[in-house]
Design a protein around this motif. Structure first.
Motif, PDB file in Angstrom:
ATOM      1  N   MET A  64      -8.093   6.059  16.458  1.00  0.00           N
ATOM      2  CA  MET A  64      -8.308   5.953  15.074  1.00  0.00           C
ATOM      3  C   MET A  64      -8.469   4.577  14.344  1.00  0.00           C
ATOM      4  SD  MET A  64      -5.941   7.833  12.040  1.00  0.00           S
ATOM      5  CE  MET A  64      -4.501   6.689  12.434  1.00  0.00           C
ATOM      6  N   GLY A  65      -9.182   4.267  13.766  1.00  0.00           N
ATOM      7  CA  GLY A  65      -9.321   2.889  13.180  1.00  0.00           C
ATOM      8  C   GLY A  65      -8.306   2.647  11.956  1.00  0.00           C
ATOM      9  N   THR A  66      -7.874   1.350  11.770  1.00  0.00           N
ATOM     10  CA  THR A  66      -6.875   0.909  10.647  1.00  0.00           C
ATOM     11  C   THR A  66      -7.838   0.321   9.438  1.00  0.00           C
ATOM     12  OG1 THR A  66      -6.335  -0.700  11.888  1.00  0.00           O
ATOM     13  CG2 THR A  66      -5.100   1.153  11.977  1.00  0.00           C
ATOM     14  N   GLU A  67      -8.591  -0.691  10.035  1.00  0.00           N
ATOM     15  CA  GLU A  67      -9.090  -1.357   9.007  1.00  0.00           C
ATOM     16  C   GLU A  67     -10.520  -2.036   9.230  1.00  0.00           C
ATOM     17  OE1 GLU A  67      -7.852  -5.590   8.234  1.00  0.00           O
ATOM     18  OE2 GLU A  67      -6.791  -5.375   9.818  1.00  0.00           O
TER      19      GLU A  67
ATOM     20  N   TYR B 195     -10.571  -3.392   3.970  1.00  0.00           N
ATOM     21  CA  TYR B 195     -10.595  -1.818   3.761  1.00  0.00           C
ATOM     22  C   TYR B 195      -9.891  -1.040   4.786  1.00  0.00           C
ATOM     23  CZ  TYR B 195     -14.380  -3.006   0.261  1.00  0.00           C
ATOM     24  OH  TYR B 195     -15.438  -3.385  -0.575  1.00  0.00           O
ATOM     25  N   GLN B 196      -9.105  -0.095   4.156  1.00  0.00           N
ATOM     26  CA  GLN B 196      -8.252   0.510   5.202  1.00  0.00           C
ATOM     27  C   GLN B 196      -8.975   2.163   5.344  1.00  0.00           C
ATOM     28  OE1 GLN B 196      -4.328   1.818   3.839  1.00  0.00           O
ATOM     29  NE2 GLN B 196      -3.856   2.756   5.760  1.00  0.00           N
ATOM     30  N   TRP B 197      -9.262   2.523   6.573  1.00  0.00           N
ATOM     31  CA  TRP B 197      -9.778   3.535   7.103  1.00  0.00           C
ATOM     32  C   TRP B 197      -8.770   4.785   6.702  1.00  0.00           C
ATOM     33  CZ3 TRP B 197     -14.705   4.593   8.246  1.00  0.00           C
ATOM     34  CH2 TRP B 197     -15.596   3.542   8.529  1.00  0.00           C
ATOM     35  N   ASN B 198      -9.276   6.123   6.655  1.00  0.00           N
ATOM     36  CA  ASN B 198      -8.477   7.211   6.309  1.00  0.00           C
ATOM     37  C   ASN B 198      -8.376   7.945   7.571  1.00  0.00           C
ATOM     38  OD1 ASN B 198     -10.806   8.559   6.977  1.00  0.00           O
ATOM     39  ND2 ASN B 198     -11.127   9.427   4.928  1.00  0.00           N
ATOM     40  N   ALA B 199      -7.326   9.198   7.499  1.00  0.00           N
ATOM     41  CA  ALA B 199      -6.960   9.777   8.927  1.00  0.00           C
ATOM     42  C   ALA B 199      -8.235  10.154   9.638  1.00  0.00           C
ATOM     43  CB  ALA B 199      -5.788  10.677   8.501  1.00  0.00           C
ATOM     44  N   THR B 200      -9.221  10.421   8.996  1.00  0.00           N
ATOM     45  CA  THR B 200     -10.227  11.253   9.593  1.00  0.00           C
ATOM     46  C   THR B 200     -11.512  10.085  10.076  1.00  0.00           C
ATOM     47  OG1 THR B 200     -11.234  11.834   7.605  1.00  0.00           O
ATOM     48  CG2 THR B 200      -9.852  13.515   8.789  1.00  0.00           C
ATOM     49  N   ASN B 201     -11.284   8.861   9.663  1.00  0.00           N
ATOM     50  CA  ASN B 201     -12.123   7.823  10.164  1.00  0.00           C
ATOM     51  C   ASN B 201     -13.509   8.147   9.534  1.00  0.00           C
ATOM     52  OD1 ASN B 201     -10.376   7.113  12.804  1.00  0.00           O
ATOM     53  ND2 ASN B 201     -11.239   5.439  11.532  1.00  0.00           N
TER      54      ASN B 201
ATOM     55  N   ALA C 155      -0.150   0.083   8.776  1.00  0.00           N
ATOM     56  CA  ALA C 155      -1.135   1.006   8.398  1.00  0.00           C
ATOM     57  C   ALA C 155      -1.388   2.240   9.198  1.00  0.00           C
ATOM     58  CB  ALA C 155      -2.397   0.110   8.143  1.00  0.00           C
ATOM     59  N   ASN C 156      -1.552   3.047   8.579  1.00  0.00           N
ATOM     60  CA  ASN C 156      -1.889   4.598   9.292  1.00  0.00           C
ATOM     61  C   ASN C 156      -0.789   4.763  10.464  1.00  0.00           C
ATOM     62  OD1 ASN C 156      -4.271   4.559   7.829  1.00  0.00           O
ATOM     63  ND2 ASN C 156      -5.660   4.302   9.168  1.00  0.00           N
TER      64      ASN C 156
ATOM     65  N   ALA D 136       1.694   0.229  14.068  1.00  0.00           N
ATOM     66  CA  ALA D 136       2.591  -1.170  14.021  1.00  0.00           C
ATOM     67  C   ALA D 136       1.656  -2.517  13.119  1.00  0.00           C
ATOM     68  CB  ALA D 136       3.211  -1.913  15.206  1.00  0.00           C
ATOM     69  N   HIS D 137       0.428  -2.032  12.933  1.00  0.00           N
ATOM     70  CA  HIS D 137      -0.406  -3.121  12.510  1.00  0.00           C
ATOM     71  C   HIS D 137      -0.602  -3.319  10.929  1.00  0.00           C
ATOM     72  CE1 HIS D 137      -4.311  -4.926  12.337  1.00  0.00           C
ATOM     73  NE2 HIS D 137      -4.784  -4.428  11.486  1.00  0.00           N
ATOM     74  N   HIS D 138      -0.586  -4.605  10.747  1.00  0.00           N
ATOM     75  CA  HIS D 138      -0.324  -4.920   9.299  1.00  0.00           C
ATOM     76  C   HIS D 138      -1.911  -5.442   8.880  1.00  0.00           C
ATOM     77  CE1 HIS D 138       0.850  -7.223   5.646  1.00  0.00           C
ATOM     78  NE2 HIS D 138       0.515  -8.226   6.333  1.00  0.00           N
ATOM     79  N   ILE D 139      -2.466  -4.810   7.629  1.00  0.00           N
ATOM     80  CA  ILE D 139      -3.507  -5.087   7.079  1.00  0.00           C
ATOM     81  C   ILE D 139      -3.151  -6.343   6.050  1.00  0.00           C
ATOM     82  CG2 ILE D 139      -5.473  -4.556   5.660  1.00  0.00           C
ATOM     83  CD1 ILE D 139      -5.306  -1.694   6.664  1.00  0.00           C
ATOM     84  N   PRO D 140      -3.956  -7.357   6.185  1.00  0.00           N
ATOM     85  CA  PRO D 140      -3.754  -8.630   5.442  1.00  0.00           C
ATOM     86  C   PRO D 140      -4.118  -8.462   4.088  1.00  0.00           C
ATOM     87  CG  PRO D 140      -5.596  -9.001   6.523  1.00  0.00           C
ATOM     88  CD  PRO D 140      -4.948  -7.688   7.090  1.00  0.00           C
ATOM     89  N   ALA D 141      -3.372  -9.058   3.017  1.00  0.00           N
ATOM     90  CA  ALA D 141      -3.794  -9.263   1.565  1.00  0.00           C
ATOM     91  C   ALA D 141      -4.914 -10.124   1.548  1.00  0.00           C
ATOM     92  CB  ALA D 141      -2.338  -9.315   0.854  1.00  0.00           C
TER      93      ALA D 141
END
Length: 235
Positions: free
Chosen positions: A1-4, A25-31, A44-45, A48-53
């Protein structure tokens, strides 16, 4: 699953920070869809991944002026045998996407060093070019304001030998600006990674001292091995 997916676009005619726009952009659970997250997302999702501001995006990109583009460049695109659909320098040239084409008719247009131990050196120099050059270059506030004059951005005109690169000349046997209190003084102490500040900061458990300063949460073991291997063989 992707995160961003990260997005950067030039929105103005000039060359200031307001002429560039950044957002992740954050991906949803179903990508199958995304949503802009200008404030960023921690873990995110469920990872342990942090999507930057947006301000964190600027912290890196705005230190690499004038282009502000970190993910690709002449050296990073200059590889041979790209598979169909990949974008390498030869494909960019063939598509007439460059104002001025580089020398040569095929990759490598900018040959990497071939002197002794060059494989170890080019792996480490390439790693630092990709991961560290956005702060360690002459257009960066780290260089201009903080006085850290180590340059880890490779230049196409200085690739004849490993020792001719900016990274080698500004790191090997050069005094570190910041002491870690461990008695080590050189950014890169030839043949001795344990007494090299570059390795000490890369491996530091203290988040205030580790490198890179932004964009990571844990130390990269393969990257650490690459840098240690290079320093072990530096003459």
């Amino acid at each position: 699953m992707g995160t961003e997916t990260r997005y950067i676009v030039k929105v103005g005619p000039g060359n200031t920070s307001t002429d560039w726009f950044y957002v992740a952009y954050q991906w949803n659970a179903t990508n199958d869809d995304t949503i802009a997250v200008p404030a960023g997302v921690v873990n995110a999702n469920g990872t342990a991944h942090h999507i930057p501001a947006q301000y964190e995006c600027r912290g890196c990109h705005e230190n690499f002026k004038p282009t502000r583009i970190l993910g690709f460049g002449a050296i990073q695109l200059d590889y041979a045998d790209a598979t169909a659909g990949e974008l390498d320098l030869d494909h960019v040239i063939a598509a007439s996407l460059l104002t001025a084409a580089p020398p040569g008719t095929t990759s490598p247009h900018y040959p990497l060093p071939t002197d002794p131990n060059s494989a170890m050196a080019t792996a480490a120099l390439g790693y630092m070019h990709a991961n560290c050059r956005h702060c360690h270059n002459p257009s960066s506030d780290v260089y201009i304001s903080n006085g850290v004059h180590m340059v880890l951005r490779l230049e196409t005109t200085s690739l004849s030998t490993a020792a001719a690169t900016n990274a080698y000349m500004t790191a090997v046997n050069q005094d570190a600006l910041i002491s870690l209190g461990n008695g080590n003084t050189k950014i890169v102490q030839p043949t001795d990674p344990d007494h090299s500040i570059l390795i000490n900061r890369f491996e530091s458990p203290n988040s205030a001292m580790w490198m890179p300063a932004l964009g990571h949460k844990t130390m990269d073991p393969p990257g650490d091995a690459t840098l240690r291997d290079w320093i072990t063989h530096v003459q």
